[in-house]
Structures are given as C-alpha cells and as structure tokens.
Design a protein around this motif. Structure first.
Motif, short mmCIF file in Angstrom:
data_model
loop_
_atom_site.label_atom_id
_atom_site.label_comp_id
_atom_site.label_asym_id
_atom_site.label_seq_id
_atom_site.Cartn_x
_atom_site.Cartn_y
_atom_site.Cartn_z
N LEU A 6 0.83 -1.21 0.00
CA LEU A 6 0.00 0.00 0.00
C LEU A 6 0.86 1.26 0.00
O LEU A 6 0.52 2.25 -0.67
CB LEU A 6 -0.93 0.00 1.21
N LEU A 7 1.96 1.24 0.73
CA LEU A 7 2.85 2.40 0.70
C LEU A 7 3.37 2.62 -0.72
O LEU A 7 3.44 3.76 -1.19
CB LEU A 7 4.02 2.19 1.67
N GLY A 8 3.72 1.54 -1.40
CA GLY A 8 4.19 1.65 -2.77
C GLY A 8 3.10 2.14 -3.72
O GLY A 8 3.34 3.02 -4.57
N PHE A 9 1.90 1.60 -3.56
CA PHE A 9 0.79 1.99 -4.43
C PHE A 9 0.45 3.47 -4.28
O PHE A 9 0.35 4.21 -5.27
CB PHE A 9 -0.44 1.14 -4.10
N PHE A 10 0.27 3.91 -3.04
CA PHE A 10 -0.15 5.30 -2.82
C PHE A 10 0.98 6.29 -3.11
O PHE A 10 0.72 7.42 -3.56
CB PHE A 10 -0.68 5.47 -1.40
N LYS A 11 2.23 5.91 -2.89
CA LYS A 11 3.32 6.80 -3.25
C LYS A 11 3.42 6.92 -4.78
O LYS A 11 3.71 8.00 -5.30
CB LYS A 11 4.64 6.30 -2.65
N SER A 12 3.17 5.85 -5.47
CA SER A 12 3.16 5.88 -6.94
C SER A 12 2.12 6.87 -7.44
O SER A 12 2.39 7.70 -8.32
CB SER A 12 2.87 4.48 -7.49
N MET A 13 0.95 6.81 -6.84
CA MET A 13 -0.13 7.74 -7.21
C MET A 13 0.26 9.17 -6.84
O MET A 13 0.04 10.11 -7.60
CB MET A 13 -1.42 7.35 -6.47
N ASP A 14 0.86 9.34 -5.66
CA ASP A 14 1.26 10.67 -5.19
C ASP A 14 2.29 11.31 -6.12
O ASP A 14 2.30 12.53 -6.30
CB ASP A 14 1.85 10.54 -3.78
N LEU A 15 3.11 10.49 -6.75
CA LEU A 15 4.14 10.99 -7.67
C LEU A 15 3.63 11.16 -9.09
O LEU A 15 4.38 11.56 -9.99
CB LEU A 15 5.34 10.03 -7.67
N GLY A 16 2.35 10.85 -9.30
CA GLY A 16 1.76 11.02 -10.63
C GLY A 16 2.11 9.90 -11.59
O GLY A 16 1.99 10.06 -12.82
N LEU A 17 2.50 8.73 -11.05
CA LEU A 17 2.83 7.58 -11.88
C LEU A 17 1.62 6.67 -12.06
O LEU A 17 0.61 6.83 -11.38
CB LEU A 17 3.99 6.80 -11.24
N ASN A 18 1.74 5.70 -12.95
CA ASN A 18 0.70 4.70 -13.16
C ASN A 18 1.12 3.41 -12.47
O ASN A 18 2.03 2.73 -12.94
CB ASN A 18 0.50 4.43 -14.66
N PRO A 19 0.50 3.05 -11.34
CA PRO A 19 0.94 1.87 -10.59
C PRO A 19 1.00 0.58 -11.39
O PRO A 19 1.85 -0.27 -11.12
CB PRO A 19 -0.10 1.79 -9.46
N ASP A 20 0.12 0.41 -12.37
CA ASP A 20 0.15 -0.82 -13.17
C ASP A 20 1.40 -0.91 -14.03
O ASP A 20 1.86 -2.00 -14.36
CB ASP A 20 -1.10 -0.92 -14.06
N SER A 21 1.95 0.23 -14.41
CA SER A 21 3.17 0.27 -15.23
C SER A 21 3.95 1.53 -14.88
O SER A 21 3.98 2.49 -15.65
CB SER A 21 2.83 0.25 -16.72
N PRO A 22 4.57 1.55 -13.70
CA PRO A 22 5.19 2.78 -13.19
C PRO A 22 6.51 3.17 -13.85
O PRO A 22 6.95 4.30 -13.71
CB PRO A 22 5.40 2.47 -11.71
N SER A 23 7.14 2.23 -14.54
CA SER A 23 8.46 2.49 -15.11
C SER A 23 8.35 3.35 -16.36
O SER A 23 7.95 2.88 -17.42
CB SER A 23 9.18 1.19 -15.44
N LEU A 24 8.69 4.63 -16.24
CA LEU A 24 8.57 5.56 -17.37
C LEU A 24 9.53 5.21 -18.50
O LEU A 24 9.23 5.41 -19.68
CB LEU A 24 8.83 6.99 -16.90
N SER A 25 10.70 4.68 -18.16
CA SER A 25 11.71 4.37 -19.17
C SER A 25 11.59 2.96 -19.71
O SER A 25 12.23 2.60 -20.70
CB SER A 25 13.11 4.54 -18.57
N GLY A 26 10.78 2.13 -19.03
CA GLY A 26 10.68 0.73 -19.42
C GLY A 26 11.84 -0.10 -18.92
O GLY A 26 12.07 -1.23 -19.37
N ALA A 27 12.59 0.45 -17.95
CA ALA A 27 13.77 -0.24 -17.43
C ALA A 27 13.41 -1.54 -16.72
O ALA A 27 14.19 -2.49 -16.70
CB ALA A 27 14.54 0.67 -16.48
N ILE A 28 12.21 -1.57 -16.11
CA ILE A 28 11.76 -2.80 -15.47
C ILE A 28 10.46 -3.24 -16.13
O ILE A 28 9.66 -2.42 -16.59
CB ILE A 28 11.56 -2.64 -13.95
N SER A 29 10.26 -4.55 -16.20
CA SER A 29 9.08 -5.09 -16.86
C SER A 29 8.52 -6.25 -16.04
O SER A 29 9.18 -6.75 -15.13
CB SER A 29 9.42 -5.57 -18.27
N ARG A 30 7.32 -6.69 -16.38
CA ARG A 30 6.65 -7.74 -15.62
C ARG A 30 7.45 -9.03 -15.63
O ARG A 30 7.58 -9.71 -14.61
CB ARG A 30 5.25 -7.97 -16.19
#
Length: 383
Positions: free
Chosen positions: A351-375
């Motif tokens: 939950l800390l990760g999910f809500f911080k992702s939202m707080d930073l304006g990221l998309n929790p389902d795919s937070p990696s803007l550069s694509g450096a990490i993948s499923r």
C-alpha cells in the motif's frame, strides 16, 4: 465498485486498476489457496513423504520478489523438517551453481515463480539436475502455462498451482507474493492442514484490517515528503522488509530510494542512511525474546539524525514504543505463529508503494517511465 477506496472508473483512468484490485483481493485469494491445498493434501503429503527421508538440503529459490519468499520461510521449514534449509536466488544459482549444488548431497529445490517464464527459473532447475546427482523439485507457481510449470523432471517432482487470480497482471507482484508465501507455509505443515484453518482466518482478518481500518493512515503516510525509506524486520519479517523495499522502490520508479535490514544489522553502519527525509518502517515480531532487540533499536533512533516519520506494525499493542504511527492488528490479544504475519504484513509495504506511486503522478500498473523494469525480465542470456 471501489478498490482501496477509489472508484473503479478512476483507477482505470489512472492505470492503477490491476494493482489496486490485486492488493485488495488478497484475503479472498488466501482462503482459496487454503482450500486448494486441502484438496491436494494426499498427493502433496505423498510427495514430501518420499523426499524428506532422502533430502539432506533444501534450497528455496526464485528471482527478484520470488526470491524474498525464502527469507521468510527458511527458519520454519528447517525447524519442521530438520533439514538444512537456505534461501538462494535463481540469479545466484545460474551464475554459480557449483557453490550451492553438491553432487553427493540429495537436495530438494523449492522454486517460486509468478509467471515461470523468467530465463533463470528453468535454468536453475536444469542446473540443479546437472550438478546434483539426487535432486527433487517442488514448484510453486501462479501460471499453469509457464515454462517452469511445463518442465519435465529427471527425478520426482511436484507442481502446485495457485488459483488463476494469483497470476498478477500488474508489474508489481502483490497477491502472487503473499499467495506463494502462504502456500509454502501450509505445505510445510501439510499434516496439520485442517487445524490451520483458524490461522488462515486470522491472517485474512489482519489483511482486511490493513485494507480498511488502517487504509487512511497508510495513504496519509505514503503522501509525506520522504525521498528514501527503510524497512526493518527480524527472522521471517526480514523477508517482508526485503519485499517492502522493492515494492516501494519499483512502484515509485526509483524516485524513492529504499533499503531493508534486520534490527541488529541496522546498527552496523546502515543506520547512516537515515536523514530528515526518511520514512522508517518497523515490522515487529510477536516473539517477546525477539522484540527486546527491536525495542532497543527503536530507542536508539533518538541518537543521530531524526527520521521524517516512523511507522510500525505489530500484532498486539506495544505501549512502550514512541512512534508517529503504530498499526495494531489483533483485537482479542491472541496471536498466530510468527511466519504467518509475513503473509498479511506485506500489505503495508504494498500500500505504501501503491499510494506513493499515485502521489508521484505515476501509473501503478506500469510505473516504469523508461521501461527499465518489466513484468517478466527480458534480455537475459543463459550460457
């Protein structure tokens, strides 16, 4: 419909629906896993009854998040089986198999994998058979169609499949992690599976509390202006701290630098990482002998730099702690065996990760803007 108290339509727009649904669905998933293991009780017991008299070593393995599961299990599995048990990531096994597999030491390799398609997953199994004359395999996976699930074993092997909903769609492993951890705990005590229903019910109760009663506190904490976070845990909770560190770091796309450690280990240098922009999260043991060390470390945080915020999670009230926030899970004073706390407690890190992702304006389902990490990890060549 709402997930984590956010409307489904909003979550879809924010590209957060899969992560939110998978985090919230864990208590229901855990109950389904318990029922599945009960239905396979005889076949699982038969497999283990054949292996345990032979095995001299158990290796718990997986890559990334799946590797952390072993750190919450090593103690309880070794105590139950009386067989030397060690957690070793597939990423270590693949590069240095000779350091972990011994030709004349009969070994049970327990592999954890969400997809089972990571290059190291199958390679580790194949290397085990190559370097160990007598190797057995227990596969715990969320994907019936994965490469690992379809592997043909040279020796006796068993594959336990989690329910389909455990095969997370989001980048971050959530239900898959807690589900595989619970599966291993229950399989480890398969002879007493019927009596473990009350424990699973309590784990589900604690998880539901984190997702409802304590959700506002966790969300508010995630929105604080920290840029680094430290997670501390002892024994089985050490694995929880490891996984929490990864969840927050990957869901924030590395904008929050995270660290994990044991309470005693944190004193030996790593404590230097703490500053006034640090979130410090404590996973407290319900073992009183262990808690003495944990309490001492909390008191020692008054010396040196002060963290921005200190949050703890404990099964019962700890009146002797002075923290900014303390989550207390048990309402009746009863307690469960400590390793099972690792199953529900990880929801705090998620939950800390999910809500911080939202707080930073990221998309929790795919937070990696550069694509450096993948499923599923790509680009790994197995030599």
């Amino acid at each position: 419909m709402k997930y984590l108290n956010i409307a489904e339509s909003a979550l879809i727009d924010l590209k957060a629906i899969d992560t939110a649904r998978e985090i919230q669905g864990q208590p229901e998933l855990w109950e389904a896993i318990y029922n599945n293991i009960c239905s396979e009780r005889e076949s699982i017991s038969s497999f283990l009854d054949n292996v345990y008299p032979i095995a001299k070593k158990i290796i718990l393995t997986g890559a990334g998040t799946s590797a952390y599961i072993g750190f919450s299990l090593e103690g309880i599995i070794q105590r139950t089986t009386k067989i030397t048990t060690v957690p070793v990531a597939t990423t270590h096994l693949v590069s240095h198999p000779q350091d972990y597999f011994e030709p004349d030491t009969p070994t049970l390799l327990i592999s954890f994998a969400r997809s089972g398609n990571s290059p190291e997953s199958v390679a580790a199994v194949e290397l085990a058979d190559k370097h160990c004359n007598d190797c057995y395999h227990l596969i715990i996976t969320c994907n019936t169609d994965g490469d690992l699930a379809k592997h043909s074993f040279k020796k006796n092997g068993y594959v336990f499949y989690l329910p389909p909903e455990a095969n997370d769609k989001s980048l971050a492993m959530t239900g898959s992690y807690s589900g595989m951890l619970l599966s291993a705990l229950l399989i480890n005590d398969i002879k007493n599976i019927t009596s473990l229903h009350s424990t699973v019910d309590k784990v589900c109760e604690y998880g539901t509390s984190l997702l409802t009663e304590f959700l506002p506190t966790i969300k508010k904490t995630a929105e604080l202006p920290f840029d680094r976070a430290v997670f501390l845990g002892s024994g089985p909770q050490y694995g929880t701290a490891m996984e929490s560190h990864l969840k927050l770091q990957e869901l924030s796309d590395g904008q929050i630098i995270c660290k994990n450690d044991s309470y005693l280990g944190f004193r030996h240098g790593p404590k230097a990482v703490v500053n006034n922009k640090t979130l410090l999260v404590y996973y407290f043991s319900n073992n009183e002998d262990v808690y003495r060390y944990e309490k001492d470390l909390v008191a020692a945080m008054d010396e040196g730099k002060t963290p921005l915020f200190q949050m703890g999670i404990a099964e019962k009230m700890r009146a002797d702690l002075d923290l900014d926030a303390l989550i207390v899970l048990s309402k009746d004073g009863n307690h469960i065996e400590e390793p099972y706390l690792s199953v529900c407690n990880i929801i705090l890190g998620q939950l800390l990760g999910f809500f911080k992702s939202m707080d930073l304006g990221l998309n929790p389902d795919s937070p990696s803007l550069s694509g450096a990490i993948s499923r599923v990890v790509k680009g790994v060549t197995i030599y």
